[in-house]
Enzyme design. Structure first.
Site, short mmCIF file in Angstrom:
data_model
loop_
_atom_site.label_atom_id
_atom_site.label_comp_id
_atom_site.label_asym_id
_atom_site.label_seq_id
_atom_site.Cartn_x
_atom_site.Cartn_y
_atom_site.Cartn_z
N ASP A 35 9.99 4.27 13.16
CA ASP A 35 10.32 3.39 13.72
C ASP A 35 11.51 2.79 13.20
O ASP A 35 12.72 3.03 14.19
CB ASP A 35 9.34 2.10 13.85
CG ASP A 35 8.82 1.55 12.38
OD1 ASP A 35 9.03 2.54 11.35
OD2 ASP A 35 8.11 0.71 12.31
N ASP A 78 1.57 5.12 1.32
CA ASP A 78 1.49 6.00 2.78
C ASP A 78 2.33 7.33 2.06
O ASP A 78 3.23 7.36 1.18
CB ASP A 78 2.27 6.00 3.76
CG ASP A 78 1.52 4.59 4.33
OD1 ASP A 78 0.36 4.66 4.66
OD2 ASP A 78 2.39 3.31 4.60
N ASP A 103 0.87 -1.34 -0.02
CA ASP A 103 0.07 -0.09 -0.07
C ASP A 103 0.96 1.19 0.02
O ASP A 103 2.14 1.01 0.36
CB ASP A 103 -0.76 -0.04 1.32
CG ASP A 103 -0.09 -0.26 2.38
OD1 ASP A 103 0.95 0.11 2.70
OD2 ASP A 103 -0.77 -1.16 3.45
P1 ATP Z 1 3.81 -2.96 5.44
O1 ATP Z 1 2.98 -1.90 4.88
O2 ATP Z 1 4.86 -3.65 4.54
O3 ATP Z 1 3.53 -3.74 6.64
P2 ATP Z 1 5.09 -0.54 6.60
O4 ATP Z 1 6.35 -0.27 7.07
O5 ATP Z 1 4.47 0.13 5.55
O6 ATP Z 1 5.21 -2.21 6.36
P3 ATP Z 1 2.71 0.42 8.01
O7 ATP Z 1 2.24 0.04 9.23
O8 ATP Z 1 2.06 0.58 6.67
O9 ATP Z 1 3.99 -0.39 7.86
O10 ATP Z 1 3.40 1.99 8.42
C1 ATP Z 1 3.81 2.70 7.42
C2 ATP Z 1 4.82 3.82 8.16
O11 ATP Z 1 4.47 4.27 9.33
C3 ATP Z 1 6.08 2.72 8.54
O12 ATP Z 1 7.13 2.56 7.48
C4 ATP Z 1 7.04 3.73 9.57
O13 ATP Z 1 7.38 4.74 8.91
C5 ATP Z 1 5.65 4.25 10.20
N1 ATP Z 1 5.33 3.35 11.39
C6 ATP Z 1 4.37 2.46 11.30
N2 ATP Z 1 4.06 1.76 12.56
C7 ATP Z 1 5.11 2.53 13.45
C8 ATP Z 1 5.39 2.43 14.96
N3 ATP Z 1 4.76 1.62 15.74
N4 ATP Z 1 6.14 3.49 15.33
C9 ATP Z 1 6.64 4.50 14.46
N5 ATP Z 1 6.51 4.36 13.18
C10 ATP Z 1 5.46 3.75 12.70
MG MG Z 2 2.48 0.29 4.70
#
Ligand code: ATP
Ligand code: MG
Length: 462
Positions: A157, A76, A74
């Site tokens: 994170d 962001d 997805d």
């Molecule tokens: P995926 O979509 O593959 O699961 P992702 O890293 O994109 O991985 P998301 O949950 O979509 O995970 O989160 C988007 C972004 O938001 C992350 O890449 C990170 O920068 C931030 N993020 C997500 N969760 C946290 C957290 N618990 N603490 C700090 N930043 C976070």
């Molecule tokens: Mg994501």
């Protein structure tokens, strides 16, 4: 001088602020991601924001996955526009979230998540206000303070998740050396690991999931506090824990994640009895096979049912409770239903498996004894059950793990492929015609765990 000293002392209290940020611009010719590789909906969002005078970047998992040559799950977008300003630009959008307000912008069936740059929650010397935002363990309760792009990078994170891709200039803005970590396949948390896990213990699960999914090493300092801080997961709201566990189980790398969770002591409180199950050779084999087949299905783009997966993960819990109830004198099926209810109610509290999965899980479990009945009409009824396929796959896992004789699995495999006459011949025990005659002469059979099995199972499922 005094100001400098005070600054040094109070800096310790800030969230994630000990990360050293220094902006590096990575040009297209170095990273190789051009605008036309970006999903149309995400591009529409960043362009719309630019045209309205705001900055907008592809961030997080999408920027990271593109750089790794993976297809983003997805997109962001991060911007300096506030949620209300974003909402005003896009007709099909809505503001969501409380702890973390953001905007969903829709194009067709797709949704792009747009968030405003976040800043640190505390000013350096405002120690009191920090406690209003956190619980007694340091867990963040709110995260809605807006900030600069640099501050936004620092509160993310991992360094590899803090890269900002600008579709206009096709450059990447990297404040925390995430690009280097990405190339080195190193997962490094931003700031002090201990403090960052306390703010949000789910980051420990994310570390395990991302390392497995991206085939990266967790940096030593990032990994070090995980074992000690594992109990903090118990303070995380169960629904959040469930969402994160589901992501992990459906990541296509569930098996390596679960092995790693266990090695780091993170499995307690997730599937509380997972360690007990994994310590029994048959339980371990069963869970391993279930996770392996889920991973394979995901990597082949086949659908997987979370209900099936939960049924598998909890099966050996059900089995042990089922045995216990039978030992105390309960009949086969009432004992099974009690064991099922007990196992599910524990899991509702601990992991908040939503009740919408209950029906599938219970049906898969409840159908298991019916596979052992190979007489009369029962196999015919079972095979036409709408949930037959899932229950059959589940029974095959039981055979493969050594819990059932593999002959049973082979019999059902053959039975499915056979035509009606062949199926009649395959039945074990008296043929239906003979049985009818016999039962007429006997009037009523008293026997039969099998009859009881079928009847009770049907009563329950009706
Ligand atoms: P995926 O979509 O593959 O699961 P992702 O890293 O994109 O991985 P998301 O949950 O979509 O995970 O989160 C988007 C972004 O938001 C992350 O890449 C990170 O920068 C931030 N993020 C997500 N969760 C946290 C957290 N618990 N603490 C700090 N930043 C976070
Ligand atoms: Mg994501």
């Amino acid at each position: 001088m005094i100001r400098k000293f005070l600054h040094k002392v109070f800096r310790r209290k800030t969230t994630a602020a000990d990360a050293v940020a220094k902006l590096r611009i990575i040009p297209l010719k170095q990273h190789g991601i051009s605008r036309d590789q970006i999903n149309a909906c995400a591009l529409k969002v960043t362009t719309g924001l630019h045209q309205a005078g705001y900055s907008a970047y592809i961030v997080g998992g999408a920027a990271r996955d593109l750089l790794l040559g993976l297809k983003p799950k997805d997109y962001d977008v991060a911007t300096n526009a506030t949620p209300e300003e974003i909402r005003a630009i896009f007709r099909r959008s809505r503001i969501i979230g409380r702890r973390f307000r953001l905007v969903h912008v829709m194009c067709g069936a797709e949704t792009v998540e747009v968030s405003t740059f976040r800043g640190p929650l505390t000013t350096d010397n405002d120690n009191k206000s920090s406690s209003k935002h956190t619980d007694q363990h340091g867990r963040l309760l709110r995260d809605n303070v807006f900030g600069s792009q640099e501050e936004d990078a620092i509160r993310r994170d991992f360094t590899i998740n803090a890269l900002f891709y600008d579709p206009t200039s096709e450059e990447i803005r990297d404040y925390l050396n995430g690009y280097r970590d990405l190339k080195d396949k190193r997962l490094r948390i931003i700031g002090h690991p201990d403090q960052r896990y306390r703010e949000d213990p789910v980051r420990m699960l994310r570390a395990v999931r991302l390392a497995a999914k991206l085939e990266m090493q967790i940096d030593l300092e990032t990994a070090a506090p995980i074992g000690d801080l594992a109990p903090l997961l118990q303070n995380v709201p169960p629904s959040r824990l469930f969402d994160e566990m589901l992501k992990l189980l459906l990541s296509g790398h569930a098996l390596s994640c679960v092995v790693d969770l266990r090695a780091r002591g993170l499995h307690h409180g997730l599937f509380p009895m997972l360690d007990v199950i994994l310590e029994q050779p048959m339980g371990e084999r069963f869970v391993t096979l279930a996770l392996k087949s889920t991973d394979e299905r995901i990597l082949q783009n086949k659908p997987v049912s979370p209900g099936f997966l939960f049924a598998a993960l909890l099966w050996h819990e059900v089995l042990s409770a089922w045995n216990t109830y039978q030992k105390t004198g309960e009949k086969l099926l009432p004992a099974l239903y009690k064991a099922m209810d007990e196992t599910l109610s524990i899991q509702h509290k601990q992991l908040a498996i939503p009740r919408r999965f209950d029906a599938v899980i219970q049906e898969i479990w409840a159908m298991q004894p019916r596979f052992e009945v190979r007489v009369g009409r029962k196999p015919f009824r079972l095979i036409s059950h709408p949930r037959f396929r899932a229950a059959y796959d589940f029974m095959l896992l039981r055979c493969e793990s050594g819990e059932l004789d593999s002959e049973l699995g082979q019999w059902w495999n053959k039975f499915q492929d056979a035509d009606h006459d062949e199926r009649e011949k395959m039945l074990i025990g008296p043929t239906p015609a003979k049985k009818r005659r016999r039962s007429r002469s006997r009037k009523k059979t008293t026997d039969s765990s099998s009859t009881e099995v079928d009847k009770t199972a049907q009563e329950k499922s009706s």
